[in-house]
Design an enzyme around this catalytic site. Structure first.
Site, PDB file in Angstrom:
ATOM      1  N   GLU A  50      -4.975   3.568   6.640  1.00 45.61           N
ATOM      2  CA  GLU A  50      -4.632   3.355   5.232  1.00 45.61           C
ATOM      3  C   GLU A  50      -5.307   4.432   4.378  1.00 45.61           C
ATOM      4  O   GLU A  50      -4.805   4.830   3.332  1.00 45.61           O
ATOM      5  CB  GLU A  50      -5.140   1.956   4.836  1.00 45.61           C
ATOM      6  CG  GLU A  50      -4.607   1.444   3.534  1.00 45.61           C
ATOM      7  CD  GLU A  50      -5.708   1.088   2.589  1.00 45.61           C
ATOM      8  OE1 GLU A  50      -6.199   2.003   1.904  1.00 45.61           O
ATOM      9  OE2 GLU A  50      -6.061  -0.101   2.514  1.00 45.61           O
ATOM     10  N   ARG A  62       0.825  -1.210   0.000  1.00 45.13           N
ATOM     11  CA  ARG A  62       0.000   0.000   0.000  1.00 45.13           C
ATOM     12  C   ARG A  62       0.870   1.276   0.000  1.00 45.13           C
ATOM     13  O   ARG A  62       0.502   2.290   0.594  1.00 45.13           O
ATOM     14  CB  ARG A  62      -0.948   0.041   1.210  1.00 45.13           C
ATOM     15  CG  ARG A  62      -1.963  -1.076   1.245  1.00 45.13           C
ATOM     16  CD  ARG A  62      -2.971  -0.973   0.108  1.00 45.13           C
ATOM     17  NE  ARG A  62      -4.067  -1.895   0.294  1.00 45.13           N
ATOM     18  CZ  ARG A  62      -4.095  -3.168  -0.108  1.00 45.13           C
ATOM     19  NH1 ARG A  62      -3.057  -3.672  -0.771  1.00 45.13           N
ATOM     20  NH2 ARG A  62      -5.143  -3.928   0.115  1.00 45.13           N
ATOM     21  N   SER A  90     -10.687  -0.999   3.460  1.00 47.16           N
ATOM     22  CA  SER A  90      -9.929  -1.151   4.706  1.00 47.16           C
ATOM     23  C   SER A  90      -9.520   0.227   5.214  1.00 47.16           C
ATOM     24  O   SER A  90      -8.921   1.003   4.473  1.00 47.16           O
ATOM     25  CB  SER A  90      -8.658  -1.961   4.463  1.00 47.16           C
ATOM     26  OG  SER A  90      -8.970  -3.225   3.955  1.00 47.16           O
TER      27      SER A  90
HETATM   28  N1  EPU Z   1     -10.322 -11.129  10.258  1.00 42.31           N
HETATM   29  C1  EPU Z   1     -11.010 -11.250  11.438  1.00 42.31           C
HETATM   30  N2  EPU Z   1     -12.050 -10.402  11.696  1.00 42.31           N
HETATM   31  C2  EPU Z   1     -12.442  -9.461  10.810  1.00 42.31           C
HETATM   32  C3  EPU Z   1     -11.751  -9.329   9.595  1.00 42.31           C
HETATM   33  C4  EPU Z   1     -10.688 -10.171   9.326  1.00 42.31           C
HETATM   34  O1  EPU Z   1     -10.696 -12.090  12.274  1.00 42.31           O
HETATM   35  O2  EPU Z   1     -13.394  -8.741  11.124  1.00 42.31           O
HETATM   36  C5  EPU Z   1      -9.207 -12.044   9.972  1.00 42.31           C
HETATM   37  C6  EPU Z   1      -9.663 -13.335   9.348  1.00 42.31           C
HETATM   38  O3  EPU Z   1      -8.965 -14.394   9.928  1.00 42.31           O
HETATM   39  C7  EPU Z   1      -9.202 -13.253   7.917  1.00 42.31           C
HETATM   40  C8  EPU Z   1      -8.002 -12.322   8.017  1.00 42.31           C
HETATM   41  O4  EPU Z   1      -8.304 -11.450   9.096  1.00 42.31           O
HETATM   42  O5  EPU Z   1      -8.833 -14.499   7.431  1.00 42.31           O
HETATM   43  C9  EPU Z   1      -7.808 -11.515   6.754  1.00 42.31           C
HETATM   44  O6  EPU Z   1      -9.035 -10.908   6.391  1.00 42.31           O
HETATM   45  P1  EPU Z   1      -9.412 -10.623   4.859  1.00 42.31           P
HETATM   46  O7  EPU Z   1      -9.124 -11.809   4.030  1.00 42.31           O
HETATM   47  O8  EPU Z   1     -10.771 -10.050   4.825  1.00 42.31           O
HETATM   48  O9  EPU Z   1      -8.344  -9.557   4.425  1.00 42.31           O
HETATM   49  P2  EPU Z   1      -7.718  -8.292   5.172  1.00 42.31           P
HETATM   50  O10 EPU Z   1      -6.307  -8.596   5.484  1.00 42.31           O
HETATM   51  O11 EPU Z   1      -8.583  -7.846   6.293  1.00 42.31           O
HETATM   52  C10 EPU Z   1      -6.777  -7.255   2.969  1.00 42.31           C
HETATM   53  C11 EPU Z   1      -6.819  -5.956   2.242  1.00 42.31           C
HETATM   54  C12 EPU Z   1      -8.142  -5.797   1.499  1.00 42.31           C
HETATM   55  C13 EPU Z   1      -8.298  -6.964   0.530  1.00 42.31           C
HETATM   56  C14 EPU Z   1      -8.248  -8.271   1.329  1.00 42.31           C
HETATM   57  C15 EPU Z   1      -8.310  -9.493   0.453  1.00 42.31           C
HETATM   58  C16 EPU Z   1      -5.443  -4.420   3.529  1.00 42.31           C
HETATM   59  C17 EPU Z   1      -5.402  -3.241   4.433  1.00 42.31           C
HETATM   60  N3  EPU Z   1      -6.652  -4.842   3.176  1.00 42.31           N
HETATM   61  O12 EPU Z   1      -7.776  -7.207   3.994  1.00 42.31           O
HETATM   62  O13 EPU Z   1      -8.058  -4.606   0.738  1.00 42.31           O
HETATM   63  O14 EPU Z   1      -9.532  -6.885  -0.166  1.00 42.31           O
HETATM   64  O15 EPU Z   1      -6.993  -8.322   2.060  1.00 42.31           O
HETATM   65  O16 EPU Z   1      -7.102  -9.631  -0.218  1.00 42.31           O
HETATM   66  O17 EPU Z   1      -4.392  -4.934   3.163  1.00 42.31           O
HETATM   67  C18 EPU Z   1      -8.480  -2.277   0.931  1.00 42.31           C
HETATM   68  O18 EPU Z   1      -7.269  -2.122   0.909  1.00 42.31           O
HETATM   69  O19 EPU Z   1      -9.283  -1.318   1.009  1.00 42.31           O
HETATM   70  C19 EPU Z   1      -9.019  -3.634   0.894  1.00 42.31           C
HETATM   71  C20 EPU Z   1     -10.321  -3.889   1.022  1.00 42.31           C
END
Ligand code: EPU
Length: 339
Positions: free
Chosen positions: A334, A164, A238
């Site tokens: 972010e 990012r 995010s």
């Molecule tokens: N999780 C929780 N609770 C929650 C949310 C997430 O426990 O409320 C845990 C879960 O275990 C899940 C892990 O966090 O497996 C990762 O969650 P998720 O796959 O939803 O991805 P993220 O790391 O929260 C990132 C990006 C997103 C992107 C997703 C999918 C960032 C800041 N965000 O989110 O990007 O869509 O991966 O690749 O890196 C964005 O940047 O705006 C965005 C939406």
């Protein structure tokens, strides 16, 4: 002839749906208009805010300077053997570009389906999702240097992409406006399905050898099920970055919380899932005044209607404080905070 408008509401131009006004507002449809705009020394001296889709910003108050909305359109492609080079105007809607490529069989953008925002904004924070980042498909971009009123091409190396991050958020912040981005795609897909939810959803649909369209549809389905649609509930995806910590910092968390969701981040660093940290602090789905976190993804802050930028910002500070108190990890926003 350029039209500079005054006191324009930005409510429909930011996906958080915050009702703030721009003192001055101009829409730019082609490169010549950018040159024309900055021929007038008034605009060189005025504070500026460049907007694409407005999907990664939080406006804390009325903007006192000039808002420049980039609406430069056009998508072109060139095929050479298996390589496809697609160049899109900075004002193109990101997902329109993804669809353009997916329907023509140009592989590379499918995991980035349905990300809100514009093409021109995509390199600024090296957008990413489901195991793919913009830098994996980026060839170059063309950017307008405000001070010299000239256009410059940036290679992948020039952009210094990170998680990012790019040069446009750091040392070159505010100096350039991205007018087009060129992508290096392929006629031969190399699917990246390692993100568990993608494989699972393909299996649910009984798909064993997916097409580009299948992957794009599955990614869109996962996003829709997890993330709020900005056209109905204001949000900017995010709100925080996933914190990247050292092994020592990780161990301090892991000793107390062995369930902590984490991934290797290269260079001996570890990425923690911010959504998990926030959920563990009890914030998931919480509604606080007009704001809160999303019920299916605690990393996303939402505007339930009528939230001011400050309300969302103050709420995000509460989250940062509580995650720090519980885990000793400081979340970073972010989303761009515009004050
Ligand atoms: N999780 C929780 N609770 C929650 C949310 C997430 O426990 O409320 C845990 C879960 O275990 C899940 C892990 O966090 O497996 C990762 O969650 P998720 O796959 O939803 O991805 P993220 O790391 O929260 C990132 C990006 C997103 C992107 C997703 C999918 C960032 C800041 N965000 O989110 O990007 O869509 O991966 O690749 O890196 C964005 O940047 O705006 C965005 C939406």
């Amino acid at each position: 002839m350029l039209q500079i408008q005054e006191n324009v509401s930005l409510k429909n131009f930011n996906t958080f749906g915050v009702d703030a006004k721009a003192r001055y507002f101009v829409e730019i449809s082609n490169r010549d208009e950018l040159v024309e705009l900055f021929m007038d020394p008034q605009w060189l001296e005025t504070d500026r805010l460049v907007m694409g889709g407005g999907s990664n910003m939080l406006l804390l108050k009325d903007y006192h300077g000039l808002v420049i909305r980039i609406n430069i359109r056009g998508i072109e492609h060139r095929i050479s053997h298996e390589d496809v080079f697609v160049e899109a105007g900075g004002g193109e809607v990101w997902n329109d570009l993804v669809n353009y490529c997916v329907t023509r069989g140009y592989a590379g953008l499918e995991n980035l389906s349905l990300i809100p925002g514009s093409v021109g904004a995509s390199p600024i924070q090296n957008i990413g999702a489901y195991g793919v980042e913009l830098k994996d498909v980026f060839q170059s971009c063309c950017a307008f240097e405000i001070a010299s009123r000239t256009f410059k091409t940036f290679s992948k190396e020039d952009c210094k992409f990170g998680y990012r991050e790019s040069v446009f958020k750091n040392e070159l912040k505010g100096q350039y406006i991205i007018v087009s981005v060129k992508f290096h795609l392929s006629l031969a897909p190399h699917f990246n399905l390692k993100y568990g939810a993608i494989e699972q959803e393909l299996a649910n649909r009984g798909i064993t050898s997916p097409t580009l369209k299948d992957v794009s549809q599955v990614v869109s389905h996962i996003r829709v099920s997890k993330l709020p649609d900005p056209s109905t509930i204001g949000n900017a995806g995010s709100f925080f970055k996933n914190p990247v910590v050292t092994v020592d910092e990780f161990e301090a968390v892991y000793t107390k919380f062995p369930d902590v969701v984490h991934y290797p981040a290269g260079d001996g660093l570890i990425k923690l899932a911010a959504g998990w940290l926030i959920e563990q602090c009890g914030w998931k789905g919480k509604v606080v005044g007009n704001t809160g976190t999303w019920k299916n993804q605690a990393l996303v802050l939402v505007n339930h209607g009528g939230a001011t930028g400050n309300e969302v910002y103050n709420f995000s500070s509460q989250i940062i404080d509580s995650v720090y108190t519980k885990f000793g990890v400081r979340l970073q926003r972010e989303v761009n905070i515009i004050s």
